[in-house]
Structure formats: structure tokens, C-alpha cells
Design a protein around this motif. Structure first.
Motif, mmCIF file in Angstrom:
data_model
loop_
_atom_site.group_PDB
_atom_site.id
_atom_site.type_symbol
_atom_site.label_atom_id
_atom_site.label_comp_id
_atom_site.label_asym_id
_atom_site.label_seq_id
_atom_site.Cartn_x
_atom_site.Cartn_y
_atom_site.Cartn_z
ATOM 1 N N CYS A 124 0.852 -1.191 0.000
ATOM 2 C CA CYS A 124 0.000 0.000 0.000
ATOM 3 C C CYS A 124 0.885 1.238 0.000
ATOM 4 O O CYS A 124 1.561 1.498 0.986
ATOM 5 C CB CYS A 124 -0.893 0.000 1.242
ATOM 6 S SG CYS A 124 -1.928 1.460 1.442
ATOM 7 N N PRO A 125 0.985 1.963 -1.094
ATOM 8 C CA PRO A 125 0.203 1.869 -2.331
ATOM 9 C C PRO A 125 0.907 1.037 -3.398
ATOM 10 O O PRO A 125 2.077 0.700 -3.269
ATOM 11 C CB PRO A 125 0.147 3.330 -2.769
ATOM 12 C CG PRO A 125 1.506 3.856 -2.367
ATOM 13 C CD PRO A 125 1.812 3.189 -1.054
ATOM 14 N N PHE A 147 -3.700 3.998 -4.156
ATOM 15 C CA PHE A 147 -4.164 3.389 -2.915
ATOM 16 C C PHE A 147 -5.474 2.627 -3.112
ATOM 17 O O PHE A 147 -6.071 2.160 -2.138
ATOM 18 C CB PHE A 147 -4.345 4.469 -1.843
ATOM 19 C CG PHE A 147 -3.072 5.172 -1.476
ATOM 20 C CD1 PHE A 147 -2.273 4.708 -0.430
ATOM 21 C CD2 PHE A 147 -2.644 6.289 -2.172
ATOM 22 C CE1 PHE A 147 -1.095 5.344 -0.095
ATOM 23 C CE2 PHE A 147 -1.465 6.945 -1.850
ATOM 24 C CZ PHE A 147 -0.687 6.468 -0.807
ATOM 25 N N CYS A 172 -6.732 1.408 1.479
ATOM 26 C CA CYS A 172 -5.780 0.505 2.106
ATOM 27 C C CYS A 172 -5.121 1.226 3.281
ATOM 28 O O CYS A 172 -5.086 2.461 3.340
ATOM 29 C CB CYS A 172 -4.729 0.012 1.114
ATOM 30 S SG CYS A 172 -3.686 1.303 0.411
ATOM 31 N N SER A 201 -7.260 6.243 0.034
ATOM 32 C CA SER A 201 -7.775 5.714 -1.226
ATOM 33 C C SER A 201 -7.490 6.739 -2.319
ATOM 34 O O SER A 201 -7.141 7.889 -2.032
ATOM 35 C CB SER A 201 -9.281 5.431 -1.123
ATOM 36 O OG SER A 201 -9.995 6.625 -0.817
#
Length: 314
Positions: free
Chosen positions: A99-100, A121, A125, A134
Motif C-alpha cells: 500500500c500503495p 491506494f 488501504c 484511497s
């Protein structure tokens, strides 16, 4: 002829006197009530603008760390969401999770620069710092950011961190001067945030513009270890915050340089003064934000009209 003498009699009327006293008391009460209400509104407006400026600084400070942390090919590597550096490495990162997801596109291949890096993302996450994100952070680098003259321009695609949607343009420009008598380069970056907007799910928002200079004060001689770097930050910002029916505009000025460490996700020291527009700098409703004494924590002290308030940073 004797002149007539008229004598006016004063007649005491208890009912009228009581009514007059009650009317006077109501006027006094209403005046005090309005004064108290105005003071409460002033304090709320000052606190809202202070919290909005601190939140904006925190979120875009994190953007800076992420843009710097992608890898050592484009910047320092190993900062922000990109984990600790590998011990003894030359800048590669030890990713603790996926992530990411990162996509690297060389825009003029086979030349290494300019290069576009997308941090994706997804739909949400959790990073190693515990924050949920996100959407995408999109950065275009003209050169490796540790080189004088290099620039990285960052925009956002539906990017949300901890429920706050982030918009705007974030620009880092390396203004360092190549040393003539030492191999220890002091990094100096100008960071401009333009047209930023932070929006909460309830419709409250902050609009923010900022120009800051980040100057390295420690860690110059360990160029591949970002986590021992310490920086001071000076500059100014201005913004507008909406909280419910309240809309307040303000400007922020550095009183004591802010201190930043890559080893801490929050600012650790320094004082900012928050002055709402149309207020004089001598107004009691001018606020200060004190980021502490150098310890890494998510607290800051906001003082308004001599009264301190502890706020928690995101």
C-alpha cells in the motif's frame, strides 16, 4: 394681587417604578448576553481557523514525505508511506506492505527524466502508519529531487486520507546550492501548495494556499539515510474554513521556524501565528499554534486570548 404659586406633587407609583427597573435590567442583561455571545463566536472562529491550518500543514507535510519517499532514483527513498530504509543501503526502501501500488512511467524514454509516478491506494488501504487512504497521488519529476533545480509537481485523483478528500497542486523545487568545499550538501526545498481543498464527508471544508522553505539543519553528510535528517520550515499560508454555518478566512505566519523530522510524521516544534482577515495583529483573538518542544507526538497547543487549547493532529 398675589401671584399664584403652583406646586407639582411627586407621586410615587410602585408599579411604574418596578417596570422601569425591570426594563433597565433587561437592557443590561441583553447587552451582556450579546457581548458574551460575540466573544464565544470570536473564539470559535479563531479555533476553527487554527485547527484548519494545522490540519492542512499536516496533510501536505505527509504529501511531501511521500513524494520524497518513493525511491532513491527520484528523491530520497524510504520516507512517508514507503517504510524504513534498508540498513546499509544506498536508498532502496524496505516496503512493509503493498500500500500503495506504484506505477513508474518514463515520459521521454529512454531518458530517465521526466518521470511520472502514480501512487495508487485503490479503493482503500491501510499504510504502515495506520492511516487509511484511497485514490491516487500523481507526481511528475524533472530530475532527482536531491539535485539543485529539480522539481516535482503533484496532483490528486480522488485522493482521500482518513475520510478527508485532498485536492490541489503541490510543487517541490530544489533550491540547494552545490557546496564548493565539502561533500555535505545542505538541502533547501521551496514547497508551494496552490488551490488546495480538504473536504470532509459532512460538507465542511478548508481551502489553503501555502509557500514554505524547507532547509536542512542536520543529516547533511549522510545523504542516503533520510531518517536522520532534520529540517526547519519558514514561510506563510492563507486559507478559508467552513464549519457548519461559519466561514472564516485567515492568514498564517511563522513566528518560530517549524521543525520537521523524517522519522516523525508530525511537526515536532515551532510556532505559527493565525490572524483572521480584518483583524489587527494586536487583537486578542489572534491565535498561535505551538507544535511542542521537539518530541514526536500528534499534539499541538493552540492559544487564543491567553487561553490554551490542546488539539490532536490527524
Amino acid at each position: 394681587m398675589n401671584p399664584k404659586i403652583f406646586v407639582m406633587k411627586l407621586i410615587f407609583n410602585p408599579a411604574k417604578t418596578a417596570a422601569l427597573l425591570l426594563f433597565s435590567a433587561l437592557l443590561l442583561f441583553n447587552g451582556c448576553k450579546k457581548e458574551t455571545s460575540a466573544a464565544a463566536e470570536e473564539e470559535f472562529a479563531s479555533q476553527a481557523s487554527s485547527e484548519a491550518d494545522a490540519e492542512s500543514d499536516d496533510i501536505f507535510n505527509e504529501v511531501f514525505d511521500n513524494v520524497m519517499g518513493v525511491n532513491a532514483d527520484v528523491a530520497l527513498g524510504g520516507t512517508g508511506v514507503f517504510g524504513q530504509m534498508n540498513s546499509g543501503s544506498t536508498g532502496s526502501t524496505a516496503r512493509t506492505n503493498s500500500c500503495p501500488n506504484v506505477t513508474i512511467t518514463h515520459m521521454n524514454a529512454p531518458d530517465p527524466f521526466p518521470v511520472k509516478i502514480v501512487m495508487d491506494f485503490g479503493t482503500g488501504c491501510v499504510g504502515r502508519d495506520g492511516r487509511t487512504r484511497s485514490g491516487k497521488i500523481i507526481s511528475v519529476y524533472t530530475n532527482r529531487l536531491v539535485k539543485p533545480g529539480a522539481k516535482a509537481t503533484t496532483t490528486f485523483d480522488n485522493y482521500v486520507v482518513e475520510g478527508i478528500k485532498v485536492e490541489g497542486t503541490h510543487i517541490i523545487t530544489n533550491q540547494s546550492v552545490t557546496p564548493t568545499n565539502t561533500n555535505c550538501l545542505t538541502h533547501i526545498w521551496k514547497v508551494v501548495v496552490e488551490g488546495a481543498k480538504l473536504t470532509r464527508p459532512n460538507g465542511n471544508f478548508t481551502e489553503w494556499n501555502s509557500t514554505k522553505t524547507i532547509t536542512q539543519v542536520e543529516g547533511m553528510c549522510t545523504p542516503y539515510i533520510a531518517l536522520d535528517d532534520i529540517y526547519k520550515i519558514t514561510g506563510s499560508a492563507n486559507g478559508k474554513v467552513k464549519r457548519g454555518d461559519l466561514l472564516v478566512a485567515w492568514r498564517a505566519e511563522t513566528v518560530e521556524p517549524l521543525i520537521k523530522k523524517f522519522s516523525c510524521r508530525w511537526l515536532v516544534k515551532g510556532i505559527i501565528k493565525i490572524v483572521r482577515l480584518n483583524l489587527s495583529t494586536s487583537s486578542p483573538w489572534v491565535a498561535t499554534i505551538n507544535y511542542g518542544n521537539g518530541e514526536c507526538d500528534n499534539k499541538a497547543l493552540v492559544t487564543i486570548n491567553g487561553v490554551p487549547h490542546i488539539i490532536t493532529l490527524p
